[in-house]
Design an enzyme around this catalytic site. Structure first.
Site, PDB file in Angstrom:
ATOM      1  N   CYS A 193      -4.436 -47.988  -5.488  1.00 42.51           N
ATOM      2  CA  CYS A 193      -4.430 -49.369  -5.559  1.00 42.51           C
ATOM      3  C   CYS A 193      -4.840 -50.067  -4.020  1.00 42.51           C
ATOM      4  CB  CYS A 193      -2.858 -51.104  -5.563  1.00 42.51           C
ATOM      5  SG  CYS A 193      -1.866 -50.745  -7.426  1.00 42.51           S
ATOM      6  N   GLU A 248      -1.411 -20.794 -10.931  1.00 43.50           N
ATOM      7  CA  GLU A 248      -2.062 -21.980  -9.952  1.00 43.50           C
ATOM      8  C   GLU A 248      -2.604 -21.321  -9.063  1.00 43.50           C
ATOM      9  OE1 GLU A 248      -3.030 -24.135 -11.451  1.00 43.50           O
ATOM     10  OE2 GLU A 248      -3.490 -25.727  -9.409  1.00 43.50           O
ATOM     11  N   ARG A 268     -11.088 -45.082  -4.472  1.00 43.54           N
ATOM     12  CA  ARG A 268      -9.851 -44.411  -4.403  1.00 43.54           C
ATOM     13  C   ARG A 268      -9.455 -44.885  -6.267  1.00 43.54           C
ATOM     14  NH1 ARG A 268      -6.235 -46.255   0.228  1.00 43.54           N
ATOM     15  NH2 ARG A 268      -4.826 -47.142  -1.458  1.00 43.54           N
ATOM     16  N   LYS A 313      -6.871 -21.794  -8.266  1.00 42.58           N
ATOM     17  CA  LYS A 313      -7.097 -22.508  -7.244  1.00 42.58           C
ATOM     18  C   LYS A 313      -8.198 -22.064  -6.816  1.00 42.58           C
ATOM     19  CE  LYS A 313      -6.589 -25.186  -8.081  1.00 42.58           C
ATOM     20  NZ  LYS A 313      -5.877 -25.973  -8.920  1.00 42.58           N
ATOM     21  N   TRP A 323      -4.452 -50.193  -9.972  1.00 44.73           N
ATOM     22  CA  TRP A 323      -4.410 -49.076 -10.768  1.00 44.73           C
ATOM     23  C   TRP A 323      -3.258 -49.039 -11.505  1.00 44.73           C
ATOM     24  CZ3 TRP A 323      -7.012 -44.331 -11.053  1.00 44.73           C
ATOM     25  CH2 TRP A 323      -6.335 -43.088 -11.586  1.00 44.73           C
ATOM     26  N   HIS A 380       1.286  -1.037 -14.725  1.00 47.57           N
ATOM     27  CA  HIS A 380       0.531  -1.126 -16.560  1.00 47.57           C
ATOM     28  C   HIS A 380      -0.894  -1.111 -16.183  1.00 47.57           C
ATOM     29  CE1 HIS A 380       4.875  -0.426 -18.075  1.00 47.57           C
ATOM     30  NE2 HIS A 380       5.176  -2.012 -17.054  1.00 47.57           N
ATOM     31  N   LYS A 383     -14.875 -32.417 -13.793  1.00 48.77           N
ATOM     32  CA  LYS A 383     -12.963 -33.143 -13.518  1.00 48.77           C
ATOM     33  C   LYS A 383     -12.422 -32.804 -14.652  1.00 48.77           C
ATOM     34  CE  LYS A 383     -10.090 -34.673 -11.721  1.00 48.77           C
ATOM     35  NZ  LYS A 383      -8.874 -33.302 -10.472  1.00 48.77           N
ATOM     36  N   ASN A 410       0.669 -52.281  -3.104  1.00 46.61           N
ATOM     37  CA  ASN A 410       0.320 -51.739  -3.511  1.00 46.61           C
ATOM     38  C   ASN A 410       1.848 -50.295  -3.189  1.00 46.61           C
ATOM     39  OD1 ASN A 410      -0.598 -48.520  -3.991  1.00 46.61           O
ATOM     40  ND2 ASN A 410      -1.810 -48.574  -1.544  1.00 46.61           N
ATOM     41  N   GLY A 411       2.142 -49.797  -4.221  1.00 45.03           N
ATOM     42  CA  GLY A 411       3.697 -49.065  -4.689  1.00 45.03           C
ATOM     43  C   GLY A 411       4.162 -49.414  -5.428  1.00 45.03           C
ATOM     44  N   GLU A 453     -12.036 -20.932  -8.239  1.00 41.32           N
ATOM     45  CA  GLU A 453     -12.529 -22.208  -9.040  1.00 41.32           C
ATOM     46  C   GLU A 453     -13.103 -22.453  -7.638  1.00 41.32           C
ATOM     47  OE1 GLU A 453      -9.117 -25.357  -9.701  1.00 41.32           O
ATOM     48  OE2 GLU A 453     -10.976 -25.713 -10.810  1.00 41.32           O
TER      49      GLU A 453
HETATM   50  O1  M6R Z   1      -7.221 -33.530 -16.619  1.00 38.83           O
HETATM   51  P1  M6R Z   1      -6.376 -32.579 -17.365  1.00 38.83           P
HETATM   52  O2  M6R Z   1      -5.132 -32.216 -16.891  1.00 38.83           O
HETATM   53  O3  M6R Z   1      -6.293 -32.684 -18.778  1.00 38.83           O
HETATM   54  O4  M6R Z   1      -7.252 -30.888 -16.779  1.00 38.83           O
HETATM   55  C1  M6R Z   1      -7.150 -29.868 -17.235  1.00 38.83           C
HETATM   56  C2  M6R Z   1      -7.558 -29.150 -16.411  1.00 38.83           C
HETATM   57  O5  M6R Z   1      -9.161 -29.175 -17.184  1.00 38.83           O
HETATM   58  C3  M6R Z   1      -8.166 -29.235 -15.223  1.00 38.83           C
HETATM   59  O6  M6R Z   1      -6.650 -28.851 -15.228  1.00 38.83           O
HETATM   60  C4  M6R Z   1      -8.902 -28.121 -14.472  1.00 38.83           C
HETATM   61  O7  M6R Z   1      -8.544 -26.661 -15.044  1.00 38.83           O
HETATM   62  C5  M6R Z   1      -8.517 -27.717 -12.749  1.00 38.83           C
HETATM   63  N1  M6R Z   1     -10.343 -27.876 -12.453  1.00 38.83           N
HETATM   64  C6  M6R Z   1      -8.356 -26.883 -12.000  1.00 38.83           C
HETATM   65  O8  M6R Z   1      -7.903 -27.041 -10.645  1.00 38.83           O
END
Ligand code: M6R
Length: 606
Positions: A2, A478, A27, A482, A73, A501, A601, A99-100, A485
């Site tokens: 929001c 994870e 936002r 990160k 939102w 292995h 995204k 907001n909140g 990518e």
């Molecule tokens: O919107 P989602 O959480 O379903 O998206 C899943 C993946 O596409 C997303 O997490 C992707 O791996 C990101 N780019 C990772 O940072």
């Protein structure tokens, strides 16, 4: 997330409010609205959709020099006109934007309804307007001080009253700033909204109330005691402003994580118990559940792995987990008494959505953990647990992951209770630790500069490996995703025990390894793997708890120690370190951090 804006002064309030509101569009929002104090009463207009739709809906804009406006939102109540802010009391003379989350709104609403108040929305916000009406005796500020002790949760509020030439602002855990002008003053939930009007700001702190008039601003604490104004001069350009002064959305979103986790926990931990009202319709089914199928993609899948671990260890459940792109084509032998769990930030990921539909078609009810209310996953799941990350704009998922983890901890505790595997004391203990996580995440975030220094040493590298065991391995996955990518450094995560292995053949003096050592029961085993790397001249970066500093400070070339908590919560306090590591490596390599090459995204195609 929001957005709030407010204006009081000689100019036309409507134009300024709409223009400022548009600066908050980044936002994310699903509806917008405005309240203007006029000679004929408080004029309210609100509409689901874009701000432009609100504008076209207003035929005649009344003259006004004082008003508040909002982009919503949705969190409580679907995105629709009635739920959009501002909300008013029964008389329409008090208007509120928020907001909140007002955590205790249900009980407040019930008692106000008993007193005859009529509600027109499904929101938590509306109770504030009615509470103010209940206590109003000619001075809105006095009424506000009376209702503040009744409100629980996180709230930034903007309030106007027809009879008074002032805007009241309250900050408790959700940001608010006051813009100072000459003969006019402004309110906004962040600085970019007001930069075309002023560079002088008062950044409100938690527990503060502001009384904003055209010619002066007074600040108080919640007890009504005066607070001196602390003025900050801001010199950002427009691009910086949109990112809250940060260079990229990704770092802004990393830095928001303590608050995002807190928002996700709010209203769900009450009297040392987990309350997940969203699951009430499925409670009988969940009581009988013996097996859970988890599926998701990318970062959400990594969060799901942690969820699987928690559900197995805490709730004694049998869990199958697979990435959605495989899950949807795999042969499944469904078990009786099963449920599905899908995880998604966007709620629109094609594979995740198809996996959800597949389970439902075979009679398996599906719970979603999702960030976007109203998204396809949210709408189609049998029940949804919303993460409260707010909009995530950078392609690399950061605050979505940590809030997904927060929900999964709550869900595992909830299931453990249902299964009779967690007594009151154990639940209280883990919830207290979980409740303290945001503070510990903040401690880590405040040391970003240390991680930047480490990245100075690694950013020219071609390959970086991550190792860990159990939860540490899931976190390693994870961290590695990160890094690859956004920095384009080749990276892989391995279960530490698997090194010898095969992957060990790749380790040389040019391949740093990040070793995660937060699962203390198996830490010694991973330390042996660290030795294997060092024996091949590989540099090691250690991530561990502060309490193990003495033992571990010199086993690698670098070490980062996070504040102590339960090893079970390691992924939540450890992830910001790995996100920052990825971020600074990418920045130093000069990549397009927020929009890495070849990635989108929201992945709405297979
Ligand atoms: O919107 P989602 O959480 O379903 O998206 C899943 C993946 O596409 C997303 O997490 C992707 O791996 C990101 N780019 C990772 O940072």
């Amino acid at each position: 997330m929001c957005g709030i804006v407010g204006y009081v002064g000689p100019k036309d309030a409507y134009d300024i409010l709409i223009e400022s509101l548009k600066k908050l569009e980044y936002r994310g929002y699903d509806s917008s609205g405005v309240a203007l104090k006029t000679n004929d009463g408080i004029f309210i207009a609100k509409k689901k959709g874009r701000i432009s739709e609100l504008e076209s809906d207003i035929m005649d804009v009344p003259t006004s020099h004082l008003g508040i406006a909002h982009t919503r939102w949705a969190t409580h109540g679907a995105p629709k006109d009635e739920n959009a802010h501002p909300h008013t009391d029964c008389t329409g003379t008090i208007a509120v934007v928020h907001n909140g989350i007002i955590e205790n709104y249900r009980e407040l609403k019930a008692s106000l309804a008993q007193k005859g108040h009529k509600f027109t929305s499904e929101t938590d916000t509306e109770v504030v307007a009615h509470l103010l009406e209940e206590y109003y005796q000619g001075d809105i500020l006095s009424a506000l001080f009376k209702i503040l002790p009744l409100l629980k949760g996180a709230f930034a509020l903007g309030i106007i009253s027809l009879k008074e030439e002032r805007i009241l602002a309250v900050r408790q855990d959700s940001p608010l700033v006051i813009g100072l002008g000459s003969g006019e003053n402004f309110l906004a939930s962040d600085i970019p909204a007001l930069l075309s009007h002023t560079k002088e700001f008062v950044i409100m702190e938690n527990g503060q109330v502001a009384d904003i008039r055209a010619d002066h601003v007074d600040m108080y604490d919640f007890d009504g005691d005066d607070i001196p104004l602390k003025i900050t001069h801001v010199d950002w350009d427009e691009a910086q402003a949109e990112k809250g002064g940060y260079d990229h959305f990704m770092i802004k979103e990393i830095m928001e994580q303590d608050q995002a986790i807190k928002n996700t926990l709010l209203g769900r931990v009450i009297d040392n118990h987990v309350i997940l009202e969203e699951l009430t319709p499925l409670q009988e089914k969940l009581q009988k559940t013996e097996r859970i199928y988890i599926t998701a993609c990318g970062t959400a899948y990594h969060a799901g792995m942690v969820g699987a671990y928690l559900l197995r260890h805490m709730a004694g459940l049998d869990v199958e987990i697979e990435v959605a792109s495989e899950f949807r084509y795999a042969k499944h032998h469904w078990h009786d008494n099963s449920i599905g769990l899908v995880i998604s930030q966007s709620g629109e990921t094609a594979d995740t959505l198809q996996a959800l539909r597949l389970m439902q078609a075979d009679g398996i009810p599906v719970i979603s953990v999702v960030n976007v209310l109203g998204s396809s996953v949210y709408r189609e799941a049998d029940a949804s647990l919303l993460t409260q990350a707010g909009p995530e704009i950078a392609v690399a998922s950061t605050k979505a992951y940590s809030t997904q983890l927060a929900v999964l901890y709550l869900f595992a505790i909830y299931m453990a209770r249902l299964k009779g595997l967690l007594d009151n004391e154990a639940e209280k203990h883990i919830l207290q630790e979980l409740w303290n996580v945001p503070e510990k995440v903040r401690v880590v975030l405040n040391q970003a500069h240390t991680i930047r220094e480490i990245a100075q040493d690694t950013y020219k590298t071609n390959d970086i490996f991550f190792i860990g065991r159990q939860l540490d391995y899931m976190l390693a996955l994870e961290g590695s995703l990160k890094l690859k990518e956004i920095s384009y450094i080749h990276s892989e995560a391995f279960p530490a025990g698997e090194l010898k292995h095969g992957p060990l053949a790749l380790v040389t003096s040019d391949t740093p390894t990040i070793a995660i050592l937060m699962q203390e029961d198996i830490m010694e085993k991973t330390i042996s793997n660290v030795s294997e790397v060092k024996a091949r001249q590989g540099d090691v970066f250690v991530l561990a708890f502060e309490r193990n500093k003495k033992a571990l400070h010199d086993i690698g070339r670098w070490a980062f120690f996070v504040p102590d908590t339960l090893p079970l919560l390691g992924p939540l306090v450890g992830i910001p370190v790995l996100q920052l590591f990825a971020y600074y490596n990418a920045v130093l390599r000069g990549t397009d951090v927020d929009k890495p090459r070849n990635l989108a995204k929201s992945v709405t195609v297979e």
